[in-house]
Structures are given as C-alpha cells and as structure tokens.
Enzyme design. Structure first.
Site, PDB file in Angstrom:
ATOM      1  CE  LYS A 190      47.459  75.481  57.603  1.00 21.39           C
ATOM      2  NZ  LYS A 190      48.496  75.550  56.561  1.00 21.39           N
ATOM      3  CE  LYS A 289      49.955  79.981  50.819  1.00 17.01           C
ATOM      4  NZ  LYS A 289      50.677  79.277  51.910  1.00 17.01           N
TER       5      LYS A 289
END
Length: 394
Positions: A190, A289
């Site tokens: 991240k 997703k």
C-alpha cells in the site's frame, strides 16, 4: 446494450448446460434467506492513506431450501464509505428491503436468472454479490458439485499473495519477512504520494528479487505522472488504481507514459467498465473482485473478456471472512487467473474464522477443495459467537 447483456447470459447458460447438464426446469425451492451481521477485531490493523481498519464487519447470508439445504454468501462493504459508496448499513438495508424480498417472490430454476431479476435495482453490487454467492452455493450443493466447476474452474491450487499495509519501511519489511515463511508468491504494498519512494526503495534493497506490486487506492492524479515514472525503477509487477476511483481516461494517458503495467480495481465495477478500459488502453491488468462487480456471473463475464484478449487477471480481496474467501478461491481457480490473488491465510487477520478446515497457505499456494458447494464447512459455534444481529426472511 440490453440485447448484448441477454446474449452474454444465454452464452453462459449454454456453456453450463453443455458441459455439466445441470440446468433444468426444476425450481431451487428457496424458502427463506437469513442475514447475520458479524463482527470481529483484526489481529493487526489494515492501513491505507484513506483509512485504518481495526475491526471488520460482514453480512453472512444463508439461503435455505425446503429440504433444509443451505447455501452461504458474504457481503463485505466496509463500515464507512472509504472504499466504495456501499457500507454495512446501506448493504443491510438493500438486502432486507429490496433484494431478498424480490428474490423470494420468484421461482428460480438456476442462479443465472438473478441478474435479470435484480435488473431494476441499480448499484448495490456488494449486497448483490453476497446474495448471489449464497444462491450459487445452494445450487451447487443441490447438484452435488464444487461451485467452481459450474464455471469451468480447472486449478487444483491457487496462488496466494499478501497485502502489506504499513506506515514505515521497517514495519513493511518485518511483515514481508513474517509472511515469507508461508512462501507467498507476491507482496502488494500500500503506497501514497507521501511514502512511495521511501517504502519501495527500502523493500527493494532488502528483497531485490521478490515479486512486488504497489496499490495506491487512488492516491495520485494525472499531474503526478512524472513522479509515478520514478516507480518504474523498482521492477513492479503492476501499480494498482493509481488515479481516481471512477476514472478510465487519465489512466489510459498514464499507462502511455510509464512502463509499469497499470492494474484497475475500483474503476472496474461491471463488464461494461472492463470492456471500456481495455478499449481505451487504461490498463494492462485487471483485478476482479466478486464483491465489487456484483457476484459470480459478472465476475465470470469479466474473466472471459480478459481471457479472450490475453489480459492477465487476479482475484482481489476485501479483508473477508472465510465464506467470501471460499468463493474467491473457487473464482481464482478459473484458467484466466494467472497472477497471485489477495488470498491470505485465515490466521492473517482472524483468531478464529467461520469456515473449516482452516484456510492455509503452503509454499505460496492454497488448495482448491473438492466438496460440493464452496467446499468448506461452516463453524456454527464461531459464527453464532460473532453474530451481533440477525434477520430471517421468508
């Protein structure tokens, strides 16, 4: 557009009938749908530049037929709208007030009909995904087959990647060292404009050969293109969603300026989004997703589109509990998923998960189960302990 959607649905139905002979005229006989709001603290916080998550909620959905068979799904919006417009509260409302009553009023012979049944309800993809999962799981259990086989899943094991969310290089390096014992096949870091060069440089110096990708969660704008060019030196597999969550045009411009492949996440909410992104050259990789695109059918359509165009895909995660993870494992077993997904072991975030046997990573791989439905059993004791609210709808 409606004709094209109908044609895709007919293609899916024909494929299932041809290969499995499972689609018939008998009703699934769904008698009730139960919603459970569950809650559990994370073992370690999950930090991005947008939010730090320390506690996770999810909605577990149980679709029950007249013989007592149950299919399980999981809806995974976050408690606040930092990742998507949906939240746990809005998802619960959409399910109780609209999607579940509408579904129970219909005679469903197989779950491929769900998209048409729900066509009058816009958005609410995570609510739709969780309910879709439960009904597909019930259907697979009724047919006594593994859910992945309904969609042509071929893999016996799926490649697992770990997500590293850290505020400083030392913490990121410590996490990679810890998870490397399980042999994760890539690490997603991240990043934000504040820490990207510092954290990626430190990781690369410590792990010169490990497979890395960066996830920006829309931390940049196209004005940062020159800065993002600097990330090319780190040999990243990809940079995920660097620009706005709903953008395709600026991503196409950015991809033309940097060597690192752009991967889209939040920008891909449907088959139409994926088709537009590929036509514009907005990315070279897509993160699928199931939760974000509305369930099994749409996820498979996007997979098939990318497979036809030789575009790599991988399975993204939502810090989910075991039910959604089981569905994701089945999805990732489709042949187009050639990159490691966000498929962490249950022990990464949970003291106890709600499925058994425990989902584990062994030398970077998760075994694909063979039992009917999602392939895992539900730990009723843990599920009951984590439940904070329940609603049974008949």
């Amino acid at each position: 557009m409606a004709g094209e959607s109908s044609e895709r649905l007919e293609t899916l139905q024909s494929r299932w009938k041809e290969f499995y002979g499972l689609i018939g005229n008998d009703s699934m006989d769904i008698r009730s749908i139960t919603l459970r709001l569950i809650e559990s603290p994370l073992k370690i916080p999950f930090t991005t530049h947008l939010e730090t998550v320390t506690k996770r909620q999810a909605i577990i959905i149980e679709a029950k037929d007249s013989s007592g068979g149950i299919g399980f799904g999981e809806a995974d919006p976050f408690s606040s709208p930092w990742y998507s417009a949906e939240t746990i509260t809005t998802c619960w409302h959409a399910l109780c007030g609209f999607l579940v009553p509408l579904t129970l009023r219909k005679e469903i012979s197989d779950p491929s009909a769900l998209d048409q049944i729900w066509s009058g309800i816009r958005g609410n993809n995570m609510a739709k995904s969780g309910l879709s999962q439960a009904i597909w799981d019930l259907y697979a259990r009724q047919k006594k087959v593994y859910i992945g086989s309904l969609f042509g899943a071929e893999r016996k094991a799926v490649a697992a990647g770990a997500v590293i969310a850290a505020n400083d290089p030392k913490n990121a390096i410590d996490q990679i060292e810890k998870y490397s014992e399980a042999g994760y096949l890539r690490y997603k870091i991240k990043i934000s404009r504040r820490n990207d060069l510092k954290i990626l440089s430190a990781i690369r110096q410590h792990f010169p050969e490990v497979a890395l990708m960066a996830d920006a969660n829309s931390a940049y704008s196209i004005q940062d293109a020159k800065h993002l060019e600097k990330l090319d030196e780190f040999g990243l597999q990809m940079i995920e969603q660097p620009l706005a969550y709903n953008d395709l045009v600026d991503h196409a411009l950015l991809q033309s300026k940097i060597k690192t492949p752009v991967c889209l996440d939040e920008s891909i909410g449907s088959f139409q989004d994926a088709r537009a992104a590929l036509a514009l050259g907005s990315c070279k990789i897509i993160n699928i997703k199931m939760a974000r695109v509305g369930g099994w059918s749409e996820a498979v359509r996007i997979h098939d589109l990318c497979f036809r165009q030789d575009v790599p895909v991988w399975c993204g995660g939502m810090i989910e509990f075991g039910v959604a993870k089981a569905h994701n494992i089945a999805l990732a077993a489709l042949r187009g998923f050639i990159l490691p997904g966000d498929l962490f072991a249950a022990s990464r975030y949970w003291e106890e998960d709600i499925v058994e046997p425990e989902i584990t990573v062994n030398k970077g791989w998760i075994r694909v189960p063979e039992k009917a439905g999602i392939g895992f059993d539900i730990n009723e004791e843990v599920l009951e302990r984590l439940t904070v609210k329940k609603n049974n709808i008949e």
